[in-house]
Design a protein around this motif. Structure first.
Motif, PDB file in Angstrom:
ATOM      1  N   ALA A  67      15.590 -68.743   4.247  1.00 23.68           N
ATOM      2  CA  ALA A  67      16.332 -68.246   5.403  1.00 23.68           C
ATOM      3  C   ALA A  67      15.771 -66.896   5.820  1.00 23.68           C
ATOM      4  N   ILE A  68      15.997 -66.564   7.068  1.00 24.06           N
ATOM      5  CA  ILE A  68      15.672 -65.238   7.577  1.00 24.06           C
ATOM      6  C   ILE A  68      16.999 -64.532   7.798  1.00 24.06           C
ATOM      7  N   THR A  69      17.168 -63.403   7.134  1.00 25.89           N
ATOM      8  CA  THR A  69      18.361 -62.585   7.296  1.00 25.89           C
ATOM      9  C   THR A  69      17.910 -61.246   7.854  1.00 25.89           C
ATOM     10  N   MET A  70      18.470 -60.879   8.994  1.00 27.27           N
ATOM     11  CA  MET A  70      18.028 -59.704   9.729  1.00 27.27           C
ATOM     12  C   MET A  70      19.235 -58.843  10.076  1.00 27.27           C
ATOM     13  N   GLU A  71      19.203 -57.580   9.686  1.00 27.51           N
ATOM     14  CA  GLU A  71      20.232 -56.636  10.126  1.00 27.51           C
ATOM     15  C   GLU A  71      19.843 -56.206  11.536  1.00 27.51           C
ATOM     16  N   THR A  72      20.763 -56.390  12.483  1.00 27.38           N
ATOM     17  CA  THR A  72      20.441 -56.137  13.884  1.00 27.38           C
ATOM     18  C   THR A  72      21.490 -55.263  14.561  1.00 27.38           C
ATOM     19  N   THR A  73      21.082 -54.695  15.672  1.00 27.68           N
ATOM     20  CA  THR A  73      21.989 -53.980  16.557  1.00 27.68           C
ATOM     21  C   THR A  73      21.909 -54.639  17.922  1.00 27.68           C
ATOM     22  N   VAL A  74      23.059 -54.837  18.556  1.00 29.62           N
ATOM     23  CA  VAL A  74      23.075 -55.425  19.896  1.00 29.62           C
ATOM     24  C   VAL A  74      22.430 -54.426  20.864  1.00 29.62           C
ATOM     25  N   ALA A  75      21.318 -54.838  21.471  1.00 33.13           N
ATOM     26  CA  ALA A  75      20.580 -53.983  22.395  1.00 33.13           C
ATOM     27  C   ALA A  75      21.037 -54.182  23.837  1.00 33.13           C
ATOM     28  N   HIS A  76      21.309 -55.438  24.196  1.00 29.40           N
ATOM     29  CA  HIS A  76      21.782 -55.724  25.554  1.00 29.40           C
ATOM     30  C   HIS A  76      22.508 -57.063  25.575  1.00 29.40           C
ATOM     31  N   ILE A  77      23.396 -57.186  26.550  1.00 27.35           N
ATOM     32  CA  ILE A  77      24.147 -58.425  26.753  1.00 27.35           C
ATOM     33  C   ILE A  77      24.036 -58.776  28.226  1.00 27.35           C
ATOM     34  N   GLU A  78      23.569 -59.984  28.505  1.00 19.23           N
ATOM     35  CA  GLU A  78      23.459 -60.485  29.878  1.00 19.23           C
ATOM     36  C   GLU A  78      24.128 -61.850  29.910  1.00 19.23           C
ATOM     37  N   GLY A  79      25.369 -61.883  30.326  1.00 19.62           N
ATOM     38  CA  GLY A  79      26.135 -63.126  30.282  1.00 19.62           C
ATOM     39  C   GLY A  79      26.335 -63.528  28.837  1.00 19.62           C
ATOM     40  N   ARG A  80      25.875 -64.721  28.504  1.00 18.81           N
ATOM     41  CA  ARG A  80      25.991 -65.208  27.123  1.00 18.81           C
ATOM     42  C   ARG A  80      24.727 -64.956  26.312  1.00 18.81           C
ATOM     43  N   HIS A  81      23.717 -64.335  26.926  1.00 24.07           N
ATOM     44  CA  HIS A  81      22.473 -64.027  26.214  1.00 24.07           C
ATOM     45  C   HIS A  81      22.536 -62.605  25.666  1.00 24.07           C
ATOM     46  N   VAL A  82      22.251 -62.498  24.373  1.00 27.03           N
ATOM     47  CA  VAL A  82      22.353 -61.219  23.680  1.00 27.03           C
ATOM     48  C   VAL A  82      21.008 -60.884  23.051  1.00 27.03           C
ATOM     49  N   GLY A  83      20.501 -59.701  23.365  1.00 27.44           N
ATOM     50  CA  GLY A  83      19.276 -59.199  22.755  1.00 27.44           C
ATOM     51  C   GLY A  83      19.628 -58.376  21.533  1.00 27.44           C
ATOM     52  N   LEU A  84      19.040 -58.735  20.413  1.00 23.07           N
ATOM     53  CA  LEU A  84      19.307 -58.058  19.149  1.00 23.07           C
ATOM     54  C   LEU A  84      18.056 -57.325  18.686  1.00 23.07           C
ATOM     55  N   HIS A  85      18.215 -56.075  18.330  1.00 26.19           N
ATOM     56  CA  HIS A  85      17.111 -55.273  17.811  1.00 26.19           C
ATOM     57  C   HIS A  85      17.172 -55.286  16.290  1.00 26.19           C
ATOM     58  N   CYS A  86      16.086 -55.654  15.638  1.00 19.48           N
ATOM     59  CA  CYS A  86      16.051 -55.708  14.182  1.00 19.48           C
ATOM     60  C   CYS A  86      15.993 -54.297  13.615  1.00 19.48           C
ATOM     61  N   GLU A  87      16.933 -54.012  12.741  1.00 17.87           N
ATOM     62  CA  GLU A  87      16.967 -52.719  12.066  1.00 17.87           C
ATOM     63  C   GLU A  87      16.347 -52.798  10.672  1.00 17.87           C
ATOM     64  N   ARG A  88      16.524 -53.958  10.019  1.00 15.36           N
ATOM     65  CA  ARG A  88      16.035 -54.088   8.646  1.00 15.36           C
ATOM     66  C   ARG A  88      15.884 -55.556   8.275  1.00 15.36           C
ATOM     67  N   LEU A  89      14.839 -55.822   7.472  1.00 18.37           N
ATOM     68  CA  LEU A  89      14.575 -57.152   6.902  1.00 18.37           C
ATOM     69  C   LEU A  89      14.256 -56.985   5.427  1.00 18.37           C
ATOM     70  N   ASP A  90      14.700 -57.916   4.604  1.00 15.53           N
ATOM     71  CA  ASP A  90      14.242 -57.895   3.221  1.00 15.53           C
ATOM     72  C   ASP A  90      12.854 -58.536   3.170  1.00 15.53           C
ATOM     73  N   LEU A  91      12.183 -58.398   2.053  1.00 16.77           N
ATOM     74  CA  LEU A  91      10.807 -58.874   1.945  1.00 16.77           C
ATOM     75  C   LEU A  91      10.684 -60.381   2.146  1.00 16.77           C
ATOM     76  N   ASP A  92      11.602 -61.167   1.578  1.00 16.89           N
ATOM     77  CA  ASP A  92      11.547 -62.627   1.757  1.00 16.89           C
ATOM     78  C   ASP A  92      11.723 -62.999   3.221  1.00 16.89           C
ATOM     79  N   SER A  93      12.674 -62.367   3.895  1.00 16.89           N
ATOM     80  CA  SER A  93      12.902 -62.654   5.310  1.00 16.89           C
ATOM     81  C   SER A  93      11.685 -62.272   6.145  1.00 16.89           C
ATOM     82  N   MET A  94      11.068 -61.133   5.815  1.00 26.07           N
ATOM     83  CA  MET A  94       9.870 -60.697   6.536  1.00 26.07           C
ATOM     84  C   MET A  94       8.750 -61.711   6.360  1.00 26.07           C
ATOM     85  N   THR A  95       8.602 -62.229   5.163  1.00 22.10           N
ATOM     86  CA  THR A  95       7.563 -63.221   4.894  1.00 22.10           C
ATOM     87  C   THR A  95       7.804 -64.493   5.707  1.00 22.10           C
TER      88      THR A  95
END
Length: 126
Positions: A67-95
């Motif tokens: 699995a990919i697990t990503m800590e994110t911050t909501v950067a923008h919301i346009e209707g039902r589309h949400v842009g998420l900015h990645c703040e942190r990834l563990d090594l397995d998720s990055m791989t």
């Protein structure tokens, strides 16, 4: 699958899949449209109550043991589309994420550029 660079700094891979978004104890289903080493674009359900600046844990199940697990911050919301900015990834998720983006990249050199930028920023992994 194709990639898109639009106006974004990082190479994005179109990858359609269900994901889970978690904020504290609140979890909701969403649908991934594209992903990069530094974020994701998801479609959220009607009534989703997220706001710009909130921190969500995004989880994309790839297989029973991957699995990919990503800590994110909501950067923008346009209707039902949400842009998420990645703040942190563990090594397995990055791989896993690197393999996914690399598999869909037209130009692997762009992925290497993105990785070099992340290393320079010092925010890629724990």
């Amino acid at each position: 699958m194709k990639t898109s660079t639009d106006r974004r700094q990082f190479l994005r891979s179109v990858f359609h899949a269900p994901v889970r978004l978690r904020l504290g104890e609140r979890e909701s289903q969403a649908f991934l449209h594209d992903v990069s080493l530094k974020g994701a674009l998801v479609e959220v359900p009607v009534g989703w109550a997220g706001r710009v600046g909130e921190t969500y844990l995004l989880r994309l199940e790839l297989a029973a043991d991957a699995a990919i697990t990503m800590e994110t911050t909501v950067a923008h919301i346009e209707g039902r589309h949400v842009g998420l900015h990645c703040e942190r990834l563990d090594l397995d998720s990055m791989t896993h994420l690197r393999q996914l983006v690399e598999h869909n990249a037209d130009d692997p050199a762009l992925l290497e550029r993105d990785l070099a930028t992340l290393v320079a920023q010092g925010a890629a992994t724990d």
